[in-house]
Write an enzyme that holds these catalytic residues in place. Structure first.
Site, short mmCIF file in Angstrom:
data_model
loop_
_atom_site.label_atom_id
_atom_site.label_comp_id
_atom_site.label_asym_id
_atom_site.label_seq_id
_atom_site.Cartn_x
_atom_site.Cartn_y
_atom_site.Cartn_z
N ARG A 224 1.06 -1.30 -0.19
CA ARG A 224 0.00 0.00 -0.07
C ARG A 224 0.71 1.36 -0.08
NH1 ARG A 224 -3.18 -2.76 -1.62
NH2 ARG A 224 -5.22 -3.24 -0.58
N HIS A 272 -1.45 0.36 -9.78
CA HIS A 272 -1.85 -0.67 -8.90
C HIS A 272 -2.61 -1.93 -9.53
CE1 HIS A 272 -3.92 -0.98 -4.63
NE2 HIS A 272 -3.54 -2.07 -5.15
P1 NAP Z 1 -1.60 -11.62 5.05
O1 NAP Z 1 -1.73 -12.88 4.64
O2 NAP Z 1 -2.71 -10.98 6.15
O3 NAP Z 1 -0.10 -11.25 5.54
C1 NAP Z 1 0.26 -10.21 6.21
C2 NAP Z 1 1.84 -10.68 6.59
O4 NAP Z 1 2.26 -9.41 7.16
C3 NAP Z 1 2.21 -11.49 7.79
O5 NAP Z 1 3.12 -12.29 7.66
C4 NAP Z 1 2.00 -10.71 9.02
O6 NAP Z 1 2.78 -11.26 9.83
C5 NAP Z 1 2.94 -9.45 8.45
N1 NAP Z 1 2.81 -8.36 9.28
C6 NAP Z 1 1.49 -7.65 9.56
N2 NAP Z 1 1.87 -6.76 10.52
C7 NAP Z 1 3.44 -6.66 10.75
C8 NAP Z 1 4.37 -6.07 11.51
N3 NAP Z 1 3.83 -4.90 12.20
N4 NAP Z 1 5.34 -6.36 11.20
C9 NAP Z 1 6.16 -7.37 10.70
N5 NAP Z 1 5.10 -8.00 9.93
C10 NAP Z 1 3.91 -7.86 10.13
O7 NAP Z 1 -1.68 -10.48 3.86
P2 NAP Z 1 -1.64 -10.88 2.20
O8 NAP Z 1 -2.58 -11.39 1.73
O9 NAP Z 1 -0.22 -11.63 2.15
O10 NAP Z 1 -1.51 -9.59 1.56
C11 NAP Z 1 -0.43 -8.45 2.16
C12 NAP Z 1 -0.95 -7.10 1.55
O11 NAP Z 1 -0.70 -6.93 0.09
C13 NAP Z 1 -2.41 -6.72 1.42
O12 NAP Z 1 -2.79 -6.23 2.88
C14 NAP Z 1 -2.48 -5.71 0.47
O13 NAP Z 1 -2.49 -4.43 0.92
C15 NAP Z 1 -1.40 -5.90 -0.59
N6 NAP Z 1 -1.85 -6.52 -2.02
C16 NAP Z 1 -1.59 -5.69 -2.87
C17 NAP Z 1 -1.95 -5.98 -4.34
C18 NAP Z 1 -1.55 -5.14 -5.44
O14 NAP Z 1 -2.08 -5.43 -6.50
N7 NAP Z 1 -0.67 -4.22 -5.33
C19 NAP Z 1 -2.85 -7.03 -4.41
C20 NAP Z 1 -2.88 -7.72 -3.26
C21 NAP Z 1 -2.76 -7.53 -1.93
P3 NAP Z 1 2.39 -12.55 10.87
O15 NAP Z 1 2.65 -13.68 9.79
O16 NAP Z 1 3.28 -12.76 12.07
O17 NAP Z 1 0.89 -12.46 10.94
C1 GLV Z 2 -5.21 -5.31 -4.04
O1 GLV Z 2 -4.44 -4.39 -3.72
C2 GLV Z 2 -5.54 -6.14 -3.09
O2 GLV Z 2 -5.48 -5.87 -1.84
O3 GLV Z 2 -6.21 -7.17 -3.35
#
Ligand code: NAP
Ligand code: GLV
Length: 309
Positions: A224, A272
């Site tokens: 983000r 994005h």
């Molecule tokens: P997720 O499964 O919830 O994983 C989040 C990870 O971040 C976990 O490993 C968590 O640690 C870690 N984390 C959270 N807070 C932290 C902190 N304070 N310090 C260190 N590590 C921390 O999320 P996801 O599905 O992988 O998605 C991640 C993000 O990608 C989304 O929230 C979204 O904003 C972004 N995204 C972007 C796109 C795009 O097109 N650009 C697409 C999809 C997603 P723990 O394992 O210990 O809980």
């Molecule tokens: C895209 O940014 C998502 O959070 O899936």
């Protein structure tokens, strides 16, 4: 009973088709043309107007149309007692891995340099670094971070992860907690941000963080825009602490036309699109969660509101 899709400025016809193909009995309404707000029990939201959820008094579940949920947690109209879910989807992981792999290879193989050479009809070969010599640090070792890290490791890069809580020992080392952030960064040549946006991670890509990285490191932010302090990135590039950045997300989207990132020679911008949700893949879990919500059953991929992700 109906599902409302609330995604302004986006063609959601594939979502409607996908949802109804899977469950022809499903009533699907698309915002703003919602005829019976009181019948809406499930809201599927992306970039929804803040406050809009107040119009639906009988919600039983609110779902993000993507993986991230900051947009929902920031909205005071997202009813506190109603479960919030998000998407965890194989197609989302695959497409994120493709994007990050492209960014890493573009950087590691120096394609920008060859593009410039081509303009001068110049034939010069540059050697290395070899993949194993490049340390890639994935901040956020969740659904996406883990998948991306494994794909990078399969390509022979040296990969490490960073998470909030400790992970069991594995072939990819994962450091956890803010105490270990400096150690993680000190070994990272290419930093990939895949954290959720929470109060703890807001502004985490800042001058202090960049200062821990080896000189000339490269940044890929696909999480983000709120993670990045824009001026700190410009300063890190000016001082060559960072060699470049690939940015897919921004504090303000669309990125304003006069933002200095647009014209910076060492910043690559995409709008994005790192991983767009594929409706035909993601509808399955939406329909499943819809039926679970209607039956009062445990939902999939529930967001922990206190944790913020
Ligand atoms: P997720 O499964 O919830 O994983 C989040 C990870 O971040 C976990 O490993 C968590 O640690 C870690 N984390 C959270 N807070 C932290 C902190 N304070 N310090 C260190 N590590 C921390 O999320 P996801 O599905 O992988 O998605 C991640 C993000 O990608 C989304 O929230 C979204 O904003 C972004 N995204 C972007 C796109 C795009 O097109 N650009 C697409 C999809 C997603 P723990 O394992 O210990 O809980
Ligand atoms: C895209 O940014 C998502 O959070 O899936």
């Amino acid at each position: 009973m109906s599902i409302a899709i609330i995604c302004p400025n986006r063609d959601v016809s594939d979502w409607v088709v996908g949802l109804q193909r899977l469950d022809p009995a499903l009533q699907v309404e698309v915002w703003p043309d919602i005829r019976h707000p009181e019948q809406v029990e499930f809201a599927l939201c992306w970039n929804h107007p803040s406050g809009v959820l107040r119009r639906f008094p009988n919600l039983r579940c609110v779902s993000s149309l993507g993986a991230g949920v900051a947009h929902l947690l920031e909205d005071p109209s997202c009813p506190p007692g109603v479960p919030l879910v998000r998407l965890v989807d194989d197609a989302l992981k695959q497409s994120m891995a493709e994007y990050v792999m492209h960014g890493v290879l573009d950087c590691s193989r120096g394609f920008a340099r060859y593009r410039h050479q081509q303009m001068r009809a110049e034939w010069t070969v540059h050697q290395g670094p070899w993949n194993a010599e490049l340390n890639i640090g994935v901040m956020g070792y969740g659904e996406l971070g883990r998948y991306v890290a494994k794909k990078l490791a399969d390509f022979g890069f040296t990969v490490a992860g960073w998470s909030r809580t400790p992970k069991p020992a594995d072939t990819i080392p994962v450091l956890s907690g803010h105490d270990r952030l400096g150690d993680f960064l000190a070994k990272t040549n290419i930093l990939v941000c895949l954290l959720p946006l929470t109060p703890a991670t807001q502004g985490i890509l800042n001058v202090k963080t960049f200062g821990h990285l080896p000189r000339g490191a490269f940044l890929i932010n696909v999480a983000r825009g709120g993670h990045l302090v824009d001026d700190d990135l410009l300063e890190a590039l000016d001082t060559n602490q960072l060699s470049g950045a690939l940015l897919d997300v921004f504090s303000e989207e669309p990125l304003p036309g006069n933002h200095p990132f647009w014209s910076h020679s060492r910043i690559t911008i995409t709008p994005h699109i790192a991983s767009l949700t594929n409706p035909f893949s993601a509808v399955r879990q939406v329909v499943e969660n819809y039926h679970r919500a209607m039956a009062g059953q445990q939902l999939r991929n529930v967001v922990d509101r206190d944790r913020g992700y």
